[in-house]
Design an enzyme around this catalytic site. Structure first.
Site, short mmCIF file in Angstrom:
data_model
loop_
_atom_site.label_atom_id
_atom_site.label_comp_id
_atom_site.label_asym_id
_atom_site.label_seq_id
_atom_site.Cartn_x
_atom_site.Cartn_y
_atom_site.Cartn_z
N ASP A 140 0.88 -1.16 0.00
CA ASP A 140 0.00 0.00 0.00
C ASP A 140 0.93 1.23 0.00
O ASP A 140 2.15 1.08 0.16
CB ASP A 140 -0.88 -0.03 1.25
CG ASP A 140 -1.71 1.23 1.40
OD1 ASP A 140 -2.33 1.66 0.41
OD2 ASP A 140 -1.74 1.79 2.52
N ASP A 170 -0.21 5.14 1.04
CA ASP A 170 -0.51 6.15 2.05
C ASP A 170 -0.50 5.58 3.46
O ASP A 170 -1.22 4.62 3.76
CB ASP A 170 -1.87 6.79 1.76
CG ASP A 170 -1.86 7.61 0.49
OD1 ASP A 170 -1.17 8.64 0.46
OD2 ASP A 170 -2.52 7.21 -0.50
N ASP A 190 -1.68 -0.48 6.15
CA ASP A 190 -1.88 0.19 7.44
C ASP A 190 -3.36 0.37 7.74
O ASP A 190 -3.73 0.55 8.90
CB ASP A 190 -1.21 1.58 7.42
CG ASP A 190 -1.92 2.55 6.49
OD1 ASP A 190 -2.30 3.65 6.94
OD2 ASP A 190 -2.09 2.22 5.30
#
Length: 288
Positions: A67, A69, A232
């Protein structure tokens, strides 16, 4: 004869992978539709804490998806700051229970969650929210910094021949702003799938983006059980599990720990990740 038992979410990932046209180019677009999303929801309804990766599954990892961001780039703070400013006009506060619902989603999907959950939809449409937010984010994104351990891990996996890519909900314009200072790191990726990609029909927690990413590695679709995802966001972790992949979660410390249960492994930072635990090449002394 050795028998291999697949978990429901792994079977689902393999079915979706098999029903898609192999990708020979990042720019080519598959016209086939995904299987019904409700099947994905059925696979999630089982307690994910009981479907964490076994030792044998960890040793079979061959590919890695990141991922972006909040995982590779410290950009989530920008979204938080801007959304706090917007909500202050309505005498409301932005908290982490709302942020957890928005993280990892496509922009318009996150915007709809924002206006509905905050009760501002009568005064602020999701589209107007995005326009207002965009004006502030444009000046923030170019200052994005790498998260701790991101550069070390990406460079290590690339140098040891592990195929890596990025699957981000960010659309192309935002991606370019966020990464303009970090071209070296992102140039090491085999490919990058963004939220506005034509094959990503639904945002996370749908498995669309991770399955699209798995199809673009050299040689075509990779067995989902051989892919390790770094995330996250709670929705991103679910998306990876829905695709039949293993997930290492690197959550913000302010995120409620109840969101940790779905992940196969939770670490406080990419600096704490141990590649050899997943059958990946270990760090050398000079990298640790």
């Amino acid at each position: 004869m050795r028998h291999i038992i697949l978990k429901p979410n792994q079977i689902f990932g393999l079915i979706l992978c098999a029903t898609q046209t192999p990708r020979s180019s990042v720019r080519s677009v598959s016209s086939r539709s995904q299987l019904p999303f409700k099947l994905r929801r059925a696979s999630v309804s089982a307690k994910m804490a009981n479907t964490t990766a076994s030792d044998s599954e960890k040793k079979s990892i061959t590919h890695v998806i990141f991922d972006m961001d909040g995982l590779l780039l410290d950009t989530e703070k920008f979204y938080t700051e801007v959304q706090e400013i917007i909500l202050s006009r309505f005498n409301k506060t932005f908290d982490w229970s709302l942020k957890a619902k928005m993280m990892g989603k496509k922009a318009i999907e996150a915007a709809r969650v924002f206006v509905e959950e905050t009760g501002t939809s009568d005064s602020l449409s999701a589209e107007d929210f995005l326009v207002e937010r965009e004006a502030m984010l444009q000046s923030m994104f170019p200052t994005s910094e790498l998260m701790p351990g991101a550069s070390r891990l990406v460079k290590h996996l690339h140098s040891t021949g592990v195929p890596i890519c990025v699957a981000t909900g960010s659309h192309k314009r935002h991606f370019e702003l966020k990464t303009q200072r970090h071209g070296e790191i992102f140039s090491l990726m085999h490919h990058i799938v963004m939220g506005d990609d034509p094959e990503v029909k639904q945002g996370k927690p749908s498995p669309d983006i991770f399955l699209a990413a798995s199809r673009r590695f050299e040689g075509g679709c990779v067995d989902p059980s051989k892919i390790l995802v770094f995330e996250d966001a709670p929705s991103g972790v679910l998306a990876a599990k829905n695709a039949g992949m293993s997930v290492v979660m690197v959550p913000d410390p302010r995120l409620d720990t109840s969101f940790h249960e779905t992940a196969d492994k939770v670490v406080t930072s990419l600096l704490d990740f141990n590649p050899s635990e997943w059958g990946l090449p270990p760090f050398t002394d000079s990298e640790t």
